[in-house]
Design a protein around this motif. Structure first.
Motif, PDB file in Angstrom:
ATOM      1  N   VAL A   1      71.354  49.988  57.625  1.00 49.65           N
ATOM      2  CA  VAL A   1      70.383  49.195  56.859  1.00 49.65           C
ATOM      3  C   VAL A   1      69.097  49.978  56.557  1.00 49.65           C
ATOM      4  O   VAL A   1      68.609  49.944  55.411  1.00 49.65           O
ATOM      5  CB  VAL A   1      70.078  47.861  57.580  1.00 49.65           C
ATOM      6  CG1 VAL A   1      68.895  47.141  56.936  1.00 49.65           C
ATOM      7  CG2 VAL A   1      71.317  46.963  57.547  1.00 49.65           C
ATOM      8  N   PRO A   2      68.515  50.722  57.534  1.00 49.23           N
ATOM      9  CA  PRO A   2      67.288  51.471  57.188  1.00 49.23           C
ATOM     10  C   PRO A   2      67.506  52.451  56.038  1.00 49.23           C
ATOM     11  O   PRO A   2      66.640  52.581  55.157  1.00 49.23           O
ATOM     12  CB  PRO A   2      66.948  52.209  58.496  1.00 49.23           C
ATOM     13  CG  PRO A   2      67.528  51.330  59.569  1.00 49.23           C
ATOM     14  CD  PRO A   2      68.810  50.813  58.988  1.00 49.23           C
ATOM     15  N   ALA A   3      68.672  53.095  55.990  1.00 50.94           N
ATOM     16  CA  ALA A   3      68.949  54.052  54.903  1.00 50.94           C
ATOM     17  C   ALA A   3      69.084  53.330  53.561  1.00 50.94           C
ATOM     18  O   ALA A   3      68.612  53.828  52.528  1.00 50.94           O
ATOM     19  CB  ALA A   3      70.222  54.842  55.209  1.00 50.94           C
ATOM     20  N   VAL A   4      69.714  52.145  53.560  1.00 48.92           N
ATOM     21  CA  VAL A   4      69.838  51.387  52.304  1.00 48.92           C
ATOM     22  C   VAL A   4      68.448  51.006  51.797  1.00 48.92           C
ATOM     23  O   VAL A   4      68.165  51.076  50.592  1.00 48.92           O
ATOM     24  CB  VAL A   4      70.718  50.129  52.495  1.00 48.92           C
ATOM     25  CG1 VAL A   4      70.756  49.301  51.208  1.00 48.92           C
ATOM     26  CG2 VAL A   4      72.133  50.512  52.917  1.00 48.92           C
ATOM     27  N   HIS A   5      67.547  50.641  52.723  1.00 46.46           N
ATOM     28  CA  HIS A   5      66.178  50.298  52.289  1.00 46.46           C
ATOM     29  C   HIS A   5      65.451  51.509  51.713  1.00 46.46           C
ATOM     30  O   HIS A   5      64.681  51.370  50.762  1.00 46.46           O
ATOM     31  CB  HIS A   5      65.384  49.666  53.438  1.00 46.46           C
ATOM     32  CG  HIS A   5      65.547  48.173  53.474  1.00 46.46           C
ATOM     33  ND1 HIS A   5      64.709  47.322  52.786  1.00 46.46           N
ATOM     34  CD2 HIS A   5      66.477  47.400  54.071  1.00 46.46           C
ATOM     35  CE1 HIS A   5      65.109  46.073  52.968  1.00 46.46           C
ATOM     36  NE2 HIS A   5      66.181  46.086  53.748  1.00 46.46           N
ATOM     37  N   ARG A   6      65.711  52.703  52.282  1.00 49.15           N
ATOM     38  CA  ARG A   6      65.082  53.903  51.699  1.00 49.15           C
ATOM     39  C   ARG A   6      65.562  54.105  50.262  1.00 49.15           C
ATOM     40  O   ARG A   6      64.787  54.482  49.381  1.00 49.15           O
ATOM     41  CB  ARG A   6      65.384  55.131  52.564  1.00 49.15           C
ATOM     42  CG  ARG A   6      64.538  55.171  53.847  1.00 49.15           C
ATOM     43  CD  ARG A   6      64.576  56.541  54.520  1.00 49.15           C
ATOM     44  NE  ARG A   6      65.888  56.849  55.089  1.00 49.15           N
ATOM     45  CZ  ARG A   6      66.291  56.464  56.325  1.00 49.15           C
ATOM     46  NH1 ARG A   6      65.478  55.774  57.106  1.00 49.15           N
ATOM     47  NH2 ARG A   6      67.496  56.778  56.762  1.00 49.15           N
ATOM     48  N   GLU A   7      66.853  53.815  50.014  1.00 57.45           N
ATOM     49  CA  GLU A   7      67.373  53.923  48.641  1.00 57.45           C
ATOM     50  C   GLU A   7      66.736  52.877  47.723  1.00 57.45           C
ATOM     51  O   GLU A   7      66.398  53.165  46.576  1.00 57.45           O
ATOM     52  CB  GLU A   7      68.895  53.735  48.634  1.00 57.45           C
ATOM     53  CG  GLU A   7      69.660  54.862  49.311  1.00 57.45           C
ATOM     54  CD  GLU A   7      71.146  54.527  49.412  1.00 57.45           C
ATOM     55  OE1 GLU A   7      71.616  53.600  48.731  1.00 57.45           O
ATOM     56  OE2 GLU A   7      71.845  55.200  50.198  1.00 57.45           O
ATOM     57  N   LEU A   8      66.581  51.659  48.244  1.00 54.21           N
ATOM     58  CA  LEU A   8      65.961  50.598  47.440  1.00 54.21           C
ATOM     59  C   LEU A   8      64.532  50.983  47.062  1.00 54.21           C
ATOM     60  O   LEU A   8      64.070  50.728  45.949  1.00 54.21           O
ATOM     61  CB  LEU A   8      65.931  49.282  48.229  1.00 54.21           C
ATOM     62  CG  LEU A   8      67.266  48.560  48.415  1.00 54.21           C
ATOM     63  CD1 LEU A   8      67.123  47.451  49.444  1.00 54.21           C
ATOM     64  CD2 LEU A   8      67.745  47.967  47.093  1.00 54.21           C
ATOM     65  N   ARG A   9      63.840  51.624  48.014  1.00 54.65           N
ATOM     66  CA  ARG A   9      62.447  52.011  47.817  1.00 54.65           C
ATOM     67  C   ARG A   9      62.316  53.010  46.683  1.00 54.65           C
ATOM     68  O   ARG A   9      61.363  52.980  45.931  1.00 54.65           O
ATOM     69  CB  ARG A   9      61.945  52.662  49.126  1.00 54.65           C
ATOM     70  CG  ARG A   9      60.521  52.405  49.459  1.00 54.65           C
ATOM     71  CD  ARG A   9      60.228  52.756  50.917  1.00 54.65           C
ATOM     72  NE  ARG A   9      60.759  51.754  51.832  1.00 54.65           N
ATOM     73  CZ  ARG A   9      60.655  51.820  53.166  1.00 54.65           C
ATOM     74  NH1 ARG A   9      60.058  52.864  53.727  1.00 54.65           N
ATOM     75  NH2 ARG A   9      61.137  50.876  53.920  1.00 54.65           N
TER      76      ARG A   9
END
Ligand SMILES: [Zn+2]
Length: 344
Positions: free
Chosen positions: A324-332
Motif C-alpha cells: 500500500v505505501p508504494a501504491v500511494h507513492r505512485e498516486l502522489r
C-alpha cells in the motif's frame, strides 16, 4: 494485527504491528476483505480533508467491504454479516439525515479513516450506522469499489437526471469514478464520451467500458472538435462531469457544451477556480453542480448494480498491505490509473 499507519499528515505510510481494535457501544469490528487504494485517500493522507495533528497517528482507508467479526453494545448487526462501509461520519439526527440525504448532514462529524482509524488493516472498527448491507452476489472487491467508485457516479446521475436524451462527457474517464460513471451513464441510455490523456489510460477506458462509450484524447489540440464529432448531431455534451479538477480542460468542456448543459464538479482541490462569465450561463441556460459523495441508499444501490451484473467492477490490481505505501507513492506522482484494491 498488520495495519498501514500514517504518523503525520503529509508524511509517509508504513506497515506496522498494532493492537486489534475492540468495538465500543454502537460499533462493529469488521474483518476487512477488500479496501480500495485511491486518490481520495491520498488526498486525506496529504491533509486535504483534515490536518489536525491530534488526529495522528492514523490508519487511513474508507472504501471497503468485509464481514462483521464482533459487535459492541446496542448493535443489531450479527457476527458474520457482510457489510460495505459508508464514508461520512454523520449525525443521524439533523433534517437531512432523517430524510435520508446523509451526504448533506449539517452536523457533519468527519470522514471515516480521517477522524477515526480506517480500513488499511486486517480489522477495522466502524460505527454500526456506517455498516451498510453488502448484497449477495457482490464480492468484497466489488463492494469496496461500490462504496465510493460507483456510489459517487450514482449520485452524479441522480443530481443531473442522466437519461437517453443526454450525451455525457466524462473528464478523467480512466479513474475509478470515470470508468464506473461511463458505464452507468451508458446503462441509463446516454451517449458517453470518455475523455482522458496518455495512450495507456485511453486503452484502459476502452477495455473497461462498453462499446457504446467513445474514448477521446483530452490532450489533443482539437479536443473540442473531437468531442463534437463524438456527439450525436454534433451539438456537444448535455452533461459534463469533471473528475480531475483541471481548469483548462473544464473550460474547453464548458465551451463545447450543448444548450441547457449541466457541469458537475467532483473535486475538492483548494487552489482551483473555474470562472465563466455569468452571461455564458444565461446564453446557454447552463447549470453548475457540486456533487457531494452519495447517500447511504445510493451506496447500496451501487453495490446492487454490481450484484446484478449490470455494471462491471473494474479492478486493475490487487495488492497486500505491504504494497500500500508504494501504491500511494505512485498516486502522489500521478503514475497510476484504474482501481487498486488491497486485500489484507
Ligand atoms: Zn446529520
Amino acid at each position: 494485527m498488520n495495519a498501514v499507519v500514517l504518523d503525520e499528515w503529509g508524511g509517509d505510510l508504513s506497515v506496522e504491528r498494532v493492537d486489534r481494535p475492540e468495538p465500543g457501544p454502537g460499533e462493529v469490528r469488521v474483518d476487512v476483505r477488500a479496501c480500495a487504494v485511491t486518490r481520495t485517500i491520498e488526498n486525506a493522507v496529504q491533509g486535504g480533508l483534515a490536518d489536525d495533528p491530534a488526529l495522528t497517528p492514523r490508519i487511513p482507508g474508507h472504501e471497503f467491504a468485509g464481514v462483521v467479526d464482533a459487535v459492541g453494545d446496542g448493535v443489531s448487526l450479527d457476527v458474520g454479516d457482510r457489510i460495505l462501509a459508508y464514508f461520512y461520519l454523520v449525525c443521524g439526527a439533523c433534517d437531512h439525515c432523517r430524510r435520508g440525504a446523509t451526504n448533506r448532514c449539517t452536523e457533519f462529524e468527519g470522514w471515516y479513516g480521517v477522524n477515526c482509524d480506517g480500513a488499511y488493516a486486517e480489522y477495522a472498527v466502524l460505527p454500526a450506522a456506517n455498516a451498510l448491507p453488502l448484497p449477495d452476489g457482490t464480492d468484497f472487491a466489488a463492494g469496496a469499489v461500490a462504496a465510493d467508485g460507483l456510489a459517487t457516479p450514482v449520485h452524479v446521475c441522480e443530481r443531473t437526471g442522466v437519461d437517453d436524451t443526454d450525451t455525457v462527457l466524462v473528464v478523467g474517464a480512466a479513474g475509478r469514478i470515470g470508468v464506473h460513471l461511463s458505464q452507468l451513464a451508458a446503462l441509463r441510455g446516454a451517449h458517453v464520451v470518455a475523455a482522458d490523456v496518455a495512450p495507456e489510460r485511453l486503452a484502459h477506458v476502452d477495455d473497461a467500458t462498453p462499446a457504446t462509450v467513445t474514448p477521446v484524447d483530452a490532450s489533443s489540440d482539437d479536443f473540442v472538435s473531437r468531442v463534437h464529432e463524438a456527439t450525436p448531431y454534433g451539438t456537444g455534451p448535455t452533461v459534463v462531469v469533471d473528475t480531475v479538477g483541471d481548469v483548462e480542460t473544464l473550460r474547453d468542456a464548458f465551451a463545447s457544451m450543448a444548450m441547457g448543459g449541466q457541469v458537475v464538479s467532483l473535486t475538492t482541490h483548494h487552489d482551483r477556480v473555474f470562472d465563466a462569465q455569468m452571461k455564458e450561463y444565461v446564453v446557454k441556460e447552463a447549470s453548475f453542480h457540486g456533487s457531494r459523495y452519495a447517500t447511504k441508499d445510493e451506496v447500496v444501490r451501487a453495490a446492487r448494480l454490481f450484484a446484478d451484473g449490470r455494471i462491471d467492477p473494474i479492478v486493475r490490481r490487487r495488492v497486500g498491505l505491504d504494497e500500500v505505501p508504494a501504491v500511494h507513492r505512485e498516486l502522489r506522482t500521478g503514475e497510476t490509473f484504474g482501481t487498486t484494491v488491497v486485500e489484507p
